[in-house]
Design a protein around this motif. Structure first.
Motif, PDB file in Angstrom:
ATOM      1  N   MET A 342      74.576  65.969  38.139  1.00 65.86           N
ATOM      2  CA  MET A 342      74.977  64.994  39.147  1.00 65.86           C
ATOM      3  C   MET A 342      73.917  63.965  39.505  1.00 65.86           C
ATOM      4  SD  MET A 342      77.058  67.443  41.787  1.00 65.86           S
ATOM      5  CE  MET A 342      78.658  68.131  41.346  1.00 65.86           C
ATOM      6  N   THR A 343      72.888  63.809  38.692  1.00 62.96           N
ATOM      7  CA  THR A 343      71.839  62.858  39.046  1.00 62.96           C
ATOM      8  C   THR A 343      71.359  62.101  37.824  1.00 62.96           C
ATOM      9  OG1 THR A 343      69.753  62.648  40.255  1.00 62.96           O
ATOM     10  CG2 THR A 343      69.934  64.487  38.732  1.00 62.96           C
ATOM     11  N   GLU A 344      70.702  60.969  38.064  1.00 59.45           N
ATOM     12  CA  GLU A 344      70.247  60.100  36.973  1.00 59.45           C
ATOM     13  C   GLU A 344      69.165  60.771  36.126  1.00 59.45           C
ATOM     14  OE1 GLU A 344      71.379  57.215  36.088  1.00 59.45           O
ATOM     15  OE2 GLU A 344      72.599  56.535  37.766  1.00 59.45           O
ATOM     16  N   LYS A 345      68.288  61.539  36.763  1.00 61.20           N
ATOM     17  CA  LYS A 345      67.211  62.207  36.028  1.00 61.20           C
ATOM     18  C   LYS A 345      67.786  63.375  35.250  1.00 61.20           C
ATOM     19  CE  LYS A 345      62.613  64.240  36.686  1.00 61.20           C
ATOM     20  NZ  LYS A 345      61.598  64.647  37.690  1.00 61.20           N
ATOM     21  N   ALA A 346      67.578  63.376  33.947  1.00 64.56           N
ATOM     22  CA  ALA A 346      68.212  64.362  33.074  1.00 64.56           C
ATOM     23  C   ALA A 346      67.725  65.774  33.379  1.00 64.56           C
ATOM     24  CB  ALA A 346      67.929  64.023  31.615  1.00 64.56           C
ATOM     25  N   MET A 347      68.603  66.733  33.136  1.00 64.92           N
ATOM     26  CA  MET A 347      68.243  68.139  33.236  1.00 64.92           C
ATOM     27  C   MET A 347      67.645  68.577  31.906  1.00 64.92           C
ATOM     28  SD  MET A 347      69.130  71.434  32.321  1.00 64.92           S
ATOM     29  CE  MET A 347      70.868  71.531  31.972  1.00 64.92           C
ATOM     30  N   ILE A 348      66.429  69.137  31.953  1.00 66.75           N
ATOM     31  CA  ILE A 348      65.734  69.593  30.760  1.00 66.75           C
ATOM     32  C   ILE A 348      65.537  71.100  30.867  1.00 66.75           C
ATOM     33  CG2 ILE A 348      63.614  69.430  29.404  1.00 66.75           C
ATOM     34  CD1 ILE A 348      63.297  66.581  30.449  1.00 66.75           C
ATOM     35  N   PRO A 349      65.909  71.863  29.837  1.00 73.06           N
ATOM     36  CA  PRO A 349      65.714  73.312  29.895  1.00 73.06           C
ATOM     37  C   PRO A 349      64.259  73.669  30.179  1.00 73.06           C
ATOM     38  CG  PRO A 349      67.107  72.734  28.045  1.00 73.06           C
ATOM     39  CD  PRO A 349      66.591  71.444  28.607  1.00 73.06           C
ATOM     40  N   GLY A 350      64.067  74.643  31.042  1.00 68.90           N
ATOM     41  CA  GLY A 350      62.729  75.095  31.393  1.00 68.90           C
ATOM     42  C   GLY A 350      62.196  74.508  32.674  1.00 68.90           C
ATOM     43  N   ARG A 351      62.725  73.365  33.078  1.00 69.87           N
ATOM     44  CA  ARG A 351      62.253  72.745  34.322  1.00 69.87           C
ATOM     45  C   ARG A 351      62.715  73.587  35.519  1.00 69.87           C
ATOM     46  NH1 ARG A 351      63.478  66.648  34.449  1.00 69.87           N
ATOM     47  NH2 ARG A 351      61.644  66.651  33.086  1.00 69.87           N
ATOM     48  N   GLN A 352      61.817  73.768  36.483  1.00 67.81           N
ATOM     49  CA  GLN A 352      62.098  74.629  37.625  1.00 67.81           C
ATOM     50  C   GLN A 352      62.911  73.901  38.705  1.00 67.81           C
ATOM     51  OE1 GLN A 352      60.887  78.191  38.214  1.00 67.81           O
ATOM     52  NE2 GLN A 352      61.249  77.795  36.038  1.00 67.81           N
ATOM     53  N   TYR A 353      63.929  74.575  39.206  1.00 70.32           N
ATOM     54  CA  TYR A 353      64.767  74.079  40.301  1.00 70.32           C
ATOM     55  C   TYR A 353      64.970  75.196  41.309  1.00 70.32           C
ATOM     56  CZ  TYR A 353      66.049  70.443  36.895  1.00 70.32           C
ATOM     57  OH  TYR A 353      66.015  69.422  35.974  1.00 70.32           O
ATOM     58  N   THR A 354      65.577  74.859  42.438  1.00 70.32           N
ATOM     59  CA  THR A 354      66.053  75.873  43.374  1.00 70.32           C
ATOM     60  C   THR A 354      67.540  76.100  43.109  1.00 70.32           C
ATOM     61  OG1 THR A 354      64.445  75.289  45.084  1.00 70.32           O
ATOM     62  CG2 THR A 354      66.418  76.468  45.792  1.00 70.32           C
ATOM     63  N   ILE A 355      67.908  77.336  42.856  1.00 65.51           N
ATOM     64  CA  ILE A 355      69.297  77.705  42.602  1.00 65.51           C
ATOM     65  C   ILE A 355      69.854  78.318  43.878  1.00 65.51           C
ATOM     66  CG2 ILE A 355      70.882  78.939  41.102  1.00 65.51           C
ATOM     67  CD1 ILE A 355      69.121  76.968  39.590  1.00 65.51           C
ATOM     68  N   LYS A 356      70.891  77.698  44.461  1.00 69.52           N
ATOM     69  CA  LYS A 356      71.501  78.220  45.693  1.00 69.52           C
ATOM     70  C   LYS A 356      72.859  78.820  45.348  1.00 69.52           C
ATOM     71  CE  LYS A 356      72.285  77.171  50.576  1.00 69.52           C
ATOM     72  NZ  LYS A 356      73.584  77.848  50.697  1.00 69.52           N
ATOM     73  N   LEU A 357      72.927  80.119  45.422  1.00 70.28           N
ATOM     74  CA  LEU A 357      74.142  80.870  45.096  1.00 70.28           C
ATOM     75  C   LEU A 357      74.615  81.566  46.360  1.00 70.28           C
ATOM     76  CD1 LEU A 357      76.178  82.125  43.120  1.00 70.28           C
ATOM     77  CD2 LEU A 357      74.429  83.750  42.448  1.00 70.28           C
ATOM     78  N   ALA A 358      75.784  81.115  46.894  1.00 64.92           N
ATOM     79  CA  ALA A 358      76.266  81.580  48.205  1.00 64.92           C
ATOM     80  C   ALA A 358      75.177  81.269  49.238  1.00 64.92           C
ATOM     81  CB  ALA A 358      76.652  83.045  48.150  1.00 64.92           C
ATOM     82  N   THR A 359      74.651  82.293  49.908  1.00 67.82           N
ATOM     83  CA  THR A 359      73.622  82.047  50.927  1.00 67.82           C
ATOM     84  C   THR A 359      72.214  82.314  50.416  1.00 67.82           C
ATOM     85  OG1 THR A 359      73.866  84.315  51.736  1.00 67.82           O
ATOM     86  CG2 THR A 359      75.217  82.618  52.793  1.00 67.82           C
ATOM     87  N   ARG A 360      72.077  82.669  49.162  1.00 67.19           N
ATOM     88  CA  ARG A 360      70.762  83.015  48.602  1.00 67.19           C
ATOM     89  C   ARG A 360      70.182  81.852  47.821  1.00 67.19           C
ATOM     90  NH1 ARG A 360      67.691  87.410  47.705  1.00 67.19           N
ATOM     91  NH2 ARG A 360      66.558  87.691  45.762  1.00 67.19           N
ATOM     92  N   SER A 361      68.947  81.499  48.110  1.00 65.45           N
ATOM     93  CA  SER A 361      68.234  80.459  47.371  1.00 65.45           C
ATOM     94  C   SER A 361      67.079  81.104  46.621  1.00 65.45           C
ATOM     95  CB  SER A 361      67.699  79.383  48.325  1.00 65.45           C
ATOM     96  OG  SER A 361      68.751  78.692  48.953  1.00 65.45           O
ATOM     97  N   VAL A 362      66.977  80.809  45.332  1.00 67.87           N
ATOM     98  CA  VAL A 362      65.939  81.401  44.503  1.00 67.87           C
ATOM     99  C   VAL A 362      65.517  80.372  43.467  1.00 67.87           C
ATOM    100  CG1 VAL A 362      67.658  82.422  42.949  1.00 67.87           C
ATOM    101  CG2 VAL A 362      65.351  83.420  43.081  1.00 67.87           C
ATOM    102  N   SER A 363      64.250  80.376  43.095  1.00 65.88           N
ATOM    103  CA  SER A 363      63.785  79.445  42.074  1.00 65.88           C
ATOM    104  C   SER A 363      64.248  79.912  40.710  1.00 65.88           C
ATOM    105  CB  SER A 363      62.256  79.331  42.108  1.00 65.88           C
ATOM    106  OG  SER A 363      61.663  80.591  41.840  1.00 65.88           O
TER     107      SER A 363
END
Length: 543
Positions: A342-363
């Motif tokens: 959903m953003t202009e900056k491409a998603m590259i495998p291996g790059r770290q993000y915050t994953i928010k699943l339900a109420t849990r946020s994890v890197s």
């Protein structure tokens, strides 16, 4: 304006109570550009008397100003296309929400864009919907956008589809044209998970089969759009089998009360039920189900409640309370998912993000892109990255155990968003398809390490009278800017063995007065200061 205006004027409390008990149906409209989505919604609101008089007067005035309709006619699309850019271009850009009700149901309409560059907007609008109205221009039949929107609706688990074949007045209300389009659409959707599909021939501009049956199409024996929206069965769509309660907040107002607040994602919880807290695996029983109005004997999906337990077990925000009698969700640090970027900056495998699943946020990160899905043809293509509006099947790796279900089983515990760690912007959304077997994953490559660290592995030698001091200054600057690096100062080490290992690990190795021809880059600290060396590294694409 309202079908309950008499009740409002005589007993407002009875009206509000009646309105609150109505079933809510969320649906979206989607289709090609100029298929008439906004006009259809406007006609739906107009013919069902759901427009306030001042709204109608404003739209009539805007219609005269714009000159888009003939004398005395109203451009009903202006009821929905509220953005100035939308009115100027005659298109829908952002998702527009409209609310109305009938005697039996409440409705929330999401009018989504038809342009391919707004795929993310369409996916956002569809994510909470029970039903999709897909418009097809009767003159052109099934188009690429029709297929794209049908695929996204299928991907997001929308169980009910109404295919509205619009502009039948422009094909002389021809039954054969309607039948051809219906057959073409059914042939395409054989590969999609669309279970409940209805077809309606209509004219949004003239109101044929929108609210009332059309005298121009006596050959159509089905229900008009409004009647179908009022009667289509959605109660059985919810998962009431698998009890899932993601904990949003631990409520501890005093020493005598400890409750776990949140919204039930699926299933039913009863007072006295045995439960399991995940990922810890601790067990207890529900002592009470608390709401603002008082305690309940049971609570079900989509209700916001507070649960108290008989035992003092360790549960915090991000944990999930699961009914012990239901099937257990999956607890793992890897899962497969379909991701919409959903953003202009491409998603590259291996790059770290915050994953928010339900109420849990994890890197975590997207460890592998299995294939990119062409949303227009449904073909699979190899991909090294994911661009704006693209959809791909991926494996996601998180740095702590996550509790989840497949999205088709439970949307509340099967959907997640991806958040940029620096800007805190939501950059992607995903639907979990299942677990990921580590044996299926490819080995870590040099490209994977480069993507993870944001650098190319290199051996840098520094010479000169201040080489040791400059080496540690450079290490600090690289470390502070997010790079992985180390300093080697001991010349007695076996560099021919050590340096290739460090380089294979993806690190930048800074060697002080290293002997031999081992360097990718060399700098003399008597001639270049630390900032000049750092800038030279940036110019060499190492960092």
């Amino acid at each position: 304006m309202s079908h309950q205006s008499d009740l409002i004027s005589t007993d407002i409390n009875a009206y509000l109570a009646q309105h609150e008990r109505k079933e809510l149906l969320r649906f979206l409209t989607c289709g090609n550009v100029d298929d008439g989505k906004s006009t259809l919604i406007g006609r739906l609101l107009h013919d069902s008397k759901m427009i306030y008089e001042d709204q109608l007067a404003a739209v009539q005035a805007d219609s005269v100003k714009s000159g888009t309709t003939g004398a005395g006619n109203v451009d009903l699309a202006l009821l929905v296309d509220g953005l100035q850019a939308e009115r100027e271009q005659g298109i829908t850009i952002d998702v527009a929400y409209r609310y109305f009700s009938t005697s039996t149901r409440k409705f929330i309409i999401a009018d989504t864009p038809g342009h391919e560059q707004y795929t993310r907007n369409m996916a956002t609008g569809a994510s909470t919907c029970d039903l999709a109205v897909i418009l097809i221009d009767a003159r052109f039949g099934v188009q690429t956008q029709t297929k794209r929107h049908s695929f996204i609706a299928s991907l997001l688990g929308i169980k009910h589809i109404i295919v509205a074949i619009n502009k039948m007045d422009l094909v002389e209300y021809n039954e054969e044209t309607f039948n051809e389009i219906r057959d073409d659409y059914l042939a395409f959707t054989k590969t999609l998970n669309l279970q409940d599909v209805h077809f309606i021939p209509l004219s949004a501009l003239d109101g044929d089969n929108v609210v009332n049956p059309s005298p121009n199409m006596p050959w159509f024996s089905g229900k008009p759009l409004m009647e179908l929206l009022n009667s289509i069965e959605i109660a059985s769509d919810h998962n009431f089998r698998d009890a899932r309660f993601p904990v949003q907040y631990v409520n501890r107002p005093n020493l005598d009360f400890r409750g776990f607040c949140g919204t039930i994602a699926s299933g039913v919880f009863h007072k006295g039920d045995s439960i399991t807290a995940l990922p810890s695996g601790k067990h207890s029983r529900i002592k009470s189900i608390v709401t603002y109005e008082g305690e309940l004997e049971e609570a079900f999906a989509s209700m916001a409640v507070t649960l108290t337990l008989e035992d003092e077990i360790d549960i915090s925000r991000g944990d999930t309370i699961v009914g012990s009698s239901s099937s257990m969700p999956i607890v793992a640090d890897k899962f497969k998912a379909n991701i919409v970027w959903m953003t202009e900056k491409a998603m590259i495998p291996g790059r770290q993000y915050t994953i928010k699943l339900a109420t849990r946020s994890v890197s975590g990160s997207v460890s592998t892109i299995h294939h990119r899905i062409d949303v227009n043809t449904l073909e699979h293509h190899d991909a090294d990255e994911l661009q704006l509006n693209e959809i791909a099947s991926c494996t996601v790796s998180v740095n702590a155990p996550a509790v989840f279900d497949p999205y088709t089983q439970s949307k509340g515990t099967g959907a997640f968003i991806i958040i940029d760690r620096l800007t805190n912007v939501t950059v992607g959304a995903g639907m979990i398809s299942g677990t990921s077997d580590s044996a299926d994953l490819p080995p870590v490559t040099a490209e994977d390490r480069a993507a993870r660290f944001g650098q190319k592995p290199a051996i840098i030698t520094l010479t000169g009278s201040e080489s040791a001091e400059r080496a540690y200054q450079l290490e600090r600057k690289l470390f502070d800017t997010g790079h992985a690096t180390t300093v080697l100062e001991n010349q007695e080490q076996n560099l021919t063995v050590l340096l290739p290992v460090i380089k294979h690990a993806g690190l930048i190795s800074i060697c002080v007065d290293c002997a031999g021809d081992v360097a990718d880059l060399s700098f003399d600290t008597d001639q270049q200061d630390m900032d000049a060396i750092y800038n030279a590294l940036k110019g060499s694409d190492t960092i």
